[in-house]
Design an enzyme around this catalytic site. Structure first.
Site, short mmCIF file in Angstrom:
data_model
loop_
_atom_site.label_atom_id
_atom_site.label_comp_id
_atom_site.label_asym_id
_atom_site.label_seq_id
_atom_site.Cartn_x
_atom_site.Cartn_y
_atom_site.Cartn_z
N ASP A 114 -22.52 -2.28 -6.30
CA ASP A 114 -23.32 -1.79 -7.36
C ASP A 114 -24.44 -2.00 -6.74
O ASP A 114 -24.33 -2.90 -6.76
CB ASP A 114 -22.68 -1.54 -9.12
CG ASP A 114 -22.97 -1.14 -9.84
OD1 ASP A 114 -23.33 0.05 -9.14
OD2 ASP A 114 -23.05 -0.55 -10.66
N GLN A 211 -24.89 11.77 -11.64
CA GLN A 211 -25.91 11.57 -13.04
C GLN A 211 -25.83 13.40 -13.57
O GLN A 211 -25.71 14.12 -12.88
CB GLN A 211 -27.00 10.95 -12.55
CG GLN A 211 -26.69 9.12 -12.03
CD GLN A 211 -25.55 8.08 -13.56
OE1 GLN A 211 -25.69 9.28 -14.69
NE2 GLN A 211 -25.55 7.30 -12.68
N GLY A 238 -22.31 7.04 -15.21
CA GLY A 238 -22.52 7.69 -16.27
C GLY A 238 -21.54 8.25 -17.37
O GLY A 238 -22.58 8.62 -18.25
N ASP A 288 -12.92 0.70 -10.49
CA ASP A 288 -12.65 -0.53 -11.19
C ASP A 288 -13.38 -0.34 -12.69
O ASP A 288 -14.65 0.08 -12.96
CB ASP A 288 -14.53 -0.65 -9.81
CG ASP A 288 -16.52 -0.38 -11.76
OD1 ASP A 288 -15.98 -0.92 -11.28
OD2 ASP A 288 -16.06 0.89 -10.80
N CYS A 328 7.50 -7.20 -12.31
CA CYS A 328 6.76 -6.69 -11.78
C CYS A 328 7.19 -8.66 -10.93
O CYS A 328 7.14 -9.36 -10.81
CB CYS A 328 5.89 -7.59 -13.13
SG CYS A 328 3.94 -8.10 -12.65
N CYS A 330 4.07 -9.86 -9.83
CA CYS A 330 2.70 -11.10 -9.75
C CYS A 330 3.37 -12.62 -10.07
O CYS A 330 4.07 -12.20 -10.15
CB CYS A 330 2.40 -10.77 -11.39
SG CYS A 330 2.75 -11.43 -12.58
N HIS A 363 -2.03 -11.35 -12.85
CA HIS A 363 -0.98 -10.83 -13.52
C HIS A 363 -1.63 -9.02 -13.60
O HIS A 363 -1.13 -8.04 -13.34
CB HIS A 363 -0.29 -10.42 -14.89
CG HIS A 363 1.10 -9.56 -16.02
ND1 HIS A 363 2.07 -9.30 -14.61
CD2 HIS A 363 0.46 -8.12 -16.64
CE1 HIS A 363 2.92 -8.26 -15.93
NE2 HIS A 363 1.34 -7.50 -16.62
#
Length: 421
Positions: A114, A211, A238, A288, A328, A330, A363
């Protein structure tokens, strides 16, 4: 990996990777607005979208190692230019040559950075914005830091991230009035300065950030201007800042419908599972958010349960000997850690809580990566509507999915061609 980092010890520059485009993008499948694509960046082989990117603000994701992230299957992580510039600083990246943060953190896969623009909102009381750039007062020691478009790109070039974000003038999602238009046009002007300052287009991709707040006209103008710059990819910025969910999804779909179909679309700061599924249905490729890792450190596990999570501090888990999620893969679930064991750790008051945070962080990242994999497969094989309806029935149980599903979810999915019956 065709561009694996080699010889990074001791700050030595890695062996050069084979010459190839900085970004390659190809469509694999579609279902109305939703799509699954393959994306190839400089530091990793092809990976599928939609994809969730774990956030490592200062170059590493809290409570997990880079090796663990690789085993979880994360092809790309996110870092923050503002924080990485404060510590350890740009000179550190330059000492590692072209590999920058990849070498410093020993992360062989992709990195997105970023630009530092978000700190204009998160550190609003500590910042001063002008046409030239933004001046911050460091929250650590009170020192002044100035960030211009040229400086942001210079730092990101030194970091060596595979995707760099243009510095934008960010205002809160609920801000209205002239400041929103001022920030939008400044973001366009700053993008041009970022493009001019970018030194490594052969290996680093510069994305623009759409934006315009919640104003349909301003978003449309920003889309037109930034698409005209023909960038490798685009982000929707935004949002997720206090606006209503109805406003949220309508801005998302305005952007996805206008953005080029042959380039990645990244929705910034979104990580709740329901939001991810809805926004994939609306045509988003990349996401993200700090949510999955931050909530793990507070003892919450993401799961296919009503509400989407288990707060393992609750007394009801003291004798619950089930896994967090059946099936799962993980380390937490495949390692046999029960909800009762995790409850005991997180409420222990000693170092056991740190162990629980590590397990739940792995996890939660794995849960979202596995969710992305299920969405990819469902889009590709044409079962996407059935998957989405089944997911929502678990999240919002009742006699019918529609009765307890939030109105904004119903409206957004109906627009996407998936009415909840």
């Amino acid at each position: 990996d065709p561009a694996s980092v080699v010889g990074m010890e001791g700050g030595q520059e890695a062996s050069p990777a084979p010459a190839r485009p900085a970004l390659q993008f190809r469509n694999v499948g579609e279902w109305k607005h939703a799509r699954t694509n393959e994306l190839c960046l400089y530091h990793h082989t092809w990976f599928r979208t939609p994809i969730f990117m774990p956030v490592g603000t200062q170059g590493t994701v809290k409570a997990v190692t880079e090796a663990q992230l690789e085993r979880l299957g994360a092809p790309i992580i996110l870092g923050n230019t503002y924080h990485l510039n404060l510590r350890p600083g740009s000179e550190m990246w330059r000492l590692h040559g072209d590999e920058g943060l990849h070498a410093f953190a020993h992360w062989r896969r992709n990195i997105l950075t970023d630009s530092g623009g978000f700190q204009m909102v998160s550190l609003l009381k500590l910042s001063k914005i002008t046409e030239e750039g933004v001046q911050f007062v460091s929250p650590h020691d009170g020192a002044l830091t100035f960030l211009s478009p040229e400086h942001s790109i210079g730092i990101q070039n030194a970091i060596g991230s595979d995707i760099m974000m243009a510095l934008d003038d960010v205002v809160g999602a609920t801000v209205t009035g002239p400041r929103v238009e001022e920030a939008m046009w400044r973001s366009v002007r700053w993008l041009d300065r970022c493009i001019k300052a970018h030194k490594n287009p052969h290996r680093q991709n510069l994305f623009g950030i759409i934006q315009g707040g919640l104003d349909h006209r301003l978003r449309g103008l920003c889309l037109k201007e930034m698409i005209a710059r023909d960038l490798p990819g685009y982000a929707i910025g935004g949002l997720s800042g206090g606006e209503s969910k109805d406003q949220f999804w309508r801005v998302v779909v305005q952007c996805t419908e206008a953005l080029p179909p042959n380039k990645p679309r990244y929705l910034m700061g979104v990580g709740y599972p329901v939001d991810l599924v809805v926004c994939v249905a609306l045509g988003v490729d990349m996401f993200d958010c700090v949510f999955p890792t931050r909530t793990a450190r507070f003892g919450t596990a993401l799961a296919d349960v009503p509400g989407g999570g288990l707060s393992l501090r609750g007394k009801q888990f003291a004798t619950d000997f089930r896994l967090v999620c059946d099936g799962c893969t993980c380390p937490c679930c495949s390692g046999g850690y029960t909800r009762a064991a995790l409850h005991c750790m997180v409420t222990d008051g000693t170092g056991q809580g740190d162990i629980c945070a590590q397990l739940l962080t792995q996890h939660n990242i794995s849960y979202l990566l596995q969710l992305m994999g299920k969405l990819q497969a469902a889009i590709a094989d044409g079962t996407f509507p059935d998957f989405v309806r089944g997911f929502m029935r678990v999240q919002f149980p009742g006699d019918t999915a529609k009765r307890q599903t939030p109105t904004w979810v119903q409206d957004a999915l109906s627009y996407a061609g998936i009415p909840l019956e």
